[in-house]
Design a protein around this motif. Structure first.
Motif, short mmCIF file in Angstrom:
data_model
loop_
_atom_site.label_atom_id
_atom_site.label_comp_id
_atom_site.label_asym_id
_atom_site.label_seq_id
_atom_site.Cartn_x
_atom_site.Cartn_y
_atom_site.Cartn_z
N PRO A 1 0.83 -1.20 0.00
CA PRO A 1 0.00 0.00 0.00
C PRO A 1 0.87 1.26 0.00
N GLY A 2 0.52 2.16 -0.89
CA GLY A 2 1.30 3.38 -1.03
C GLY A 2 2.13 3.40 -2.30
N ALA A 3 2.45 2.22 -2.84
CA ALA A 3 3.15 2.16 -4.12
C ALA A 3 2.15 2.47 -5.23
N ILE A 4 2.66 3.01 -6.31
CA ILE A 4 1.81 3.41 -7.42
C ILE A 4 1.97 2.42 -8.57
N PRO A 5 0.93 1.64 -8.88
CA PRO A 5 1.02 0.72 -10.01
C PRO A 5 1.05 1.52 -11.31
N SER A 6 1.97 1.18 -12.21
CA SER A 6 2.18 1.96 -13.43
C SER A 6 2.65 1.08 -14.56
N GLU A 7 2.67 1.65 -15.76
CA GLU A 7 3.29 1.00 -16.91
C GLU A 7 4.80 1.24 -16.84
N ASN A 8 5.59 0.42 -17.54
CA ASN A 8 7.04 0.57 -17.53
C ASN A 8 7.50 1.98 -17.85
N ALA A 9 6.93 2.57 -18.90
CA ALA A 9 7.36 3.91 -19.33
C ALA A 9 7.12 4.94 -18.24
N ASP A 10 6.00 4.84 -17.54
CA ASP A 10 5.69 5.76 -16.46
C ASP A 10 6.63 5.55 -15.27
N ASN B 1 9.24 8.64 -14.19
CA ASN B 1 8.96 9.29 -12.91
C ASN B 1 9.77 8.72 -11.75
N SER B 2 10.97 8.21 -12.05
CA SER B 2 11.82 7.63 -11.01
C SER B 2 13.25 8.11 -11.17
N ASP B 3 13.92 8.25 -10.05
CA ASP B 3 15.33 8.64 -10.04
C ASP B 3 16.24 7.42 -10.18
N ILE B 4 15.76 6.29 -9.75
CA ILE B 4 16.50 5.04 -9.81
C ILE B 4 15.51 3.93 -10.18
N ILE B 5 15.97 2.98 -10.98
CA ILE B 5 15.12 1.88 -11.43
C ILE B 5 15.69 0.57 -10.90
N LEU B 6 14.85 -0.20 -10.26
CA LEU B 6 15.23 -1.54 -9.80
C LEU B 6 14.56 -2.55 -10.71
N LEU B 7 15.37 -3.36 -11.38
CA LEU B 7 14.82 -4.43 -12.22
C LEU B 7 14.66 -5.67 -11.36
N ALA B 8 13.45 -6.14 -11.26
CA ALA B 8 13.15 -7.33 -10.46
C ALA B 8 12.38 -8.31 -11.34
N ILE B 9 13.02 -8.67 -12.44
CA ILE B 9 12.39 -9.56 -13.42
C ILE B 9 13.27 -10.77 -13.65
N LEU C 1 14.46 2.94 -23.30
CA LEU C 1 13.67 3.53 -22.23
C LEU C 1 14.54 3.83 -21.01
N LEU C 2 15.56 3.02 -20.80
CA LEU C 2 16.40 3.14 -19.60
C LEU C 2 17.62 4.03 -19.79
N LYS C 3 17.84 4.56 -20.98
CA LYS C 3 19.00 5.41 -21.24
C LYS C 3 19.02 6.60 -20.30
N GLY C 4 20.17 6.83 -19.69
CA GLY C 4 20.35 7.97 -18.81
C GLY C 4 19.83 7.75 -17.40
N LYS C 5 19.34 6.56 -17.11
CA LYS C 5 18.81 6.25 -15.77
C LYS C 5 19.78 5.37 -15.00
N LEU C 6 19.78 5.51 -13.71
CA LEU C 6 20.52 4.61 -12.83
C LEU C 6 19.67 3.37 -12.67
N VAL C 7 20.20 2.21 -13.10
CA VAL C 7 19.44 0.96 -13.10
C VAL C 7 20.20 -0.08 -12.27
N ILE C 8 19.49 -0.73 -11.38
CA ILE C 8 20.05 -1.82 -10.58
C ILE C 8 19.25 -3.07 -10.89
N ASP C 9 19.93 -4.12 -11.29
CA ASP C 9 19.27 -5.38 -11.60
C ASP C 9 19.35 -6.29 -10.39
N ALA C 10 18.20 -6.59 -9.83
CA ALA C 10 18.15 -7.45 -8.64
C ALA C 10 18.49 -8.88 -9.01
#
Length: 92
Positions: free
Chosen positions: A50-59, A63-71, A83-92
């Motif tokens: 609760p409190g997290a915002i369900p969204s599409e990948n592009a959104d 709208n994020s400063d850091i992206i966590l890949l959990a796939i 889509l991820l160019k220029g973003k800080l991405v961490i792959d779990a």
């Protein structure tokens, strides 16, 4: 140095849910996407994170400063690399 305030999680499975919950508990704004539509994951997110915002990948990415890949590794091709160019991405 960039201040991280918004965390995006791509993957609404077990790992993604836990990471989203930890980020929320730490005070971040969290958006999360799953492999299906937002409608498909909305109830799960509302119930488990609760409190997290369900969204599409592009959104999530826009709208994020850091992206966590959990796939799963087998699904990495489902993510548009441009889509991820220029973003800080961490792959779990």
């Amino acid at each position: 140095m960039m201040a991280i305030q918004r965390v995006g999680v791509i993957g609404a499975g077990k790992v993604g849910i836990v990471l989203a919950g930890l980020a929320l508990d730490a005070g971040y704004t969290v958006r999360i996407s799953g492999s299906g539509s937002v409608k498909k994951i909305a109830l799960t997110i509302k119930t488990l994170v609760p409190g997290a915002i369900p969204s599409e990948n592009a959104d999530v990415v826009a709208n994020s400063d850091i992206i966590l890949l959990a796939i799963p590794l087998s699904r990495y091709k489902n993510i548009d690399a441009d889509l991820l160019k220029g973003k800080l991405v961490i792959d779990a």
